[in-house]
Design an enzyme around this catalytic site. Structure first.
Site, PDB file in Angstrom:
ATOM      1  CG  HIS A 162      -2.203  -0.740   0.994  1.00 39.52           C
ATOM      2  ND1 HIS A 162      -3.159  -0.341   0.092  1.00 39.52           N
ATOM      3  CD2 HIS A 162      -2.689  -1.863   1.570  1.00 39.52           C
ATOM      4  CE1 HIS A 162      -4.175  -1.195   0.115  1.00 39.52           C
ATOM      5  NE2 HIS A 162      -3.914  -2.123   0.996  1.00 39.52           N
ATOM      6  CG  HIS A 184      -6.481  -5.850   7.488  1.00 45.98           C
ATOM      7  ND1 HIS A 184      -5.709  -4.769   7.092  1.00 45.98           N
ATOM      8  CD2 HIS A 184      -7.685  -5.689   6.890  1.00 45.98           C
ATOM      9  CE1 HIS A 184      -6.417  -3.991   6.286  1.00 45.98           C
ATOM     10  NE2 HIS A 184      -7.612  -4.524   6.144  1.00 45.98           N
TER      11      HIS A 184
END
Length: 434
Positions: free
Chosen positions: A266, A332
């Site tokens: 990311h 996550h």
């Protein structure tokens, strides 16, 4: 070529200090950024459309003369959907179907009940009138963000969904526009940055003001959202993406390495952490990382992320792994173990939990169904994933019968006089039966 990744163990004397250093994160919103954003917000609030057009031309290298050039019609959104390659169209529709199905189950209904004396109490659930969703644009375009932000609002019953998406150099991402058509977005403006947040928060002649702004953005967008909070609601101030993988050492190490890459790619500030009681398995995953990284398209970003913020952590056992998990409170969490259900009772803090060896976090980003807008930077201790409930308001219902007003009035009178609020007391006392 090997990559240098932080590695430590829970049996080290400085384990707690190492954890603190690993998790330390502060968004870089310095005084200069805050001042720039403050000035843009004030200018848009004062000059409206003209200011939005000027900033969009300046920052996104556009040549617009008016806001009418920065709005896309529904026919453009539908055309984008109709002309997508069949595989992309099918995947987008399937993902939207799953996201909608999951969020339909989050809908809350109004309720009420009557007490013995006839007094009615309850709660009225009402959708917001209008919300704005911010979607990153240009090369960093995320159609999945459109689905995850707009579909819960649509399911909640929001009357109007306004989407803003920057188009640097006039670059339109057809997959993002197609996602807007699928998700039920009502209006789309090709604007971004702090000026887009300001337009949504304050409203202009062209951009309607909204009740809440959701969706990710850069530091200027995050700072603007923070500053307009109170005028409108916001979802959260999100930090870098993060993943924590807890593994018993029996999953293919290549799988785990790629799961760590999936967040590291990311940006350079993303965080990927692996926790395992098996030191040998940590060695295997490190070898997989070194083997797989050179072939990755975003290898430089992954390398910077893993070098700067990743960690391989050895723990004594799974109980200790759960203690570390709760301390991190990850966005996550992958439980890559034989029986993930058995660990659930010990987990108190996590944004989303991916259970079992075959459940990669990437599935949650796109098509599993649950929302991928999740609390970061330890905020899972007190925050939840974005959902239908974020686009609904709850109003209390109170309707007293004469007997109920008389009985409650006596209680209220005593408490109000204890607070030296005479009008409160007398207002309640007028309804007390003599």
């Amino acid at each position: 070529m090997t990559i240098d990744i932080r590695r430590f163990s829970s049996d080290q004397a400085d384990f707690s200090a190492q954890m603190d250093a690993l998790l330390a994160w502060e968004a870089v919103s310095d005084h200069q950024v805050q001042q720039i954003v403050t000035d843009i917000l004030a200018d848009v609030k004062k000059r409206g459309d003209a200011a939005v057009v000027e900033y969009s031309n300046r920052f996104d290298h556009l040549h617009a003369q008016s806001m009418s050039e920065l709005e896309l019609g529904q026919e453009q959104l539908q055309q984008a959907l109709d002309t997508l390659p069949q595989a992309q169209r099918d995947a987008l529709l399937k993902a939207a179907e799953r996201v909608r199905s999951y969020h339909e189950k989050q809908k809350q209904d109004s309720w009420q009940y009557r007490e013995a004396d006839g007094t009615l109490l309850g709660q009225k659930v009402t959708p917001m009138d209008r919300v704005g969703i911010y979607v990153p644009g240009g090369k960093a375009a995320y159609p999945s963000s459109v689905l995850m932000n707009a579909i819960p609002a649509h399911v909640a019953g929001v009357n109007e969904i306004i989407m803003v998406v920057p188009t640097p150099g006039g670059e339109l991402n057809q997959l993002v526009l197609a996602a807007a058509a699928v998700a039920g977005v009502n209006r789309v403006f090709t604007i971004g940055g702090a000026q887009a947040v300001a337009a949504l928060a304050y409203g202009t002649d062209t951009v309607p003001g909204v009740d809440k702004i959701v969706g990710p953005g850069n530091i200027f967008v995050a700072t603007a959202k923070r500053q307009v909070f109170g005028t409108v609601g916001i979802d959260m101030i999100a930090g870098p993406s993060e993943i924590l993988v807890v593994c018993d050492g029996k999953t293919d190490p290549d799988w785990i390495a790629m799961d760590l890459f999936s967040q590291a790619e990311h940006d350079e500030d993303a965080q990927a952490i692996l926790v395992s009681p098996d030191a040998g398995f940590l060695d295997q995953v490190k070898a997989s990382i070194d083997k797989l990284l050179p072939d990755m398209q975003r290898a430089d970003i992954i390398r910077a992320s893993l070098t700067g913020r990743a960690a391989l952590i050895k723990v004594a056992d799974m109980d200790e792994a759960m203690e570390v998990t709760n301390r991190i409170a990850p966005e996550h969490l992958e439980l890559s173990v034989e029986d993930p259900q058995a660990l659930l009772p010990q987990i108190r803090h996590a944004g989303a939990i991916f259970m079992g060896r075959h459940t990669s976090e990437a599935l949650g980003d796109y098509c599993a169904g649950p929302n991928h807008v999740l609390p970061t930077s330890g905020t899972a201790r007190f925050s939840s994933p974005l959902g239908v409930y974020d686009f609904q308001k709850r109003s209390s219902l109170i309707m007293c019968s004469p007997d109920g007003a008389s009985e409650l009035g006596q209680v209220a009178s005593v408490l109000a006089r204890g607070e030296q609020l005479e009008a409160h007391a007398r207002s309640a006392e007028y309804r007390i039966k003599k």
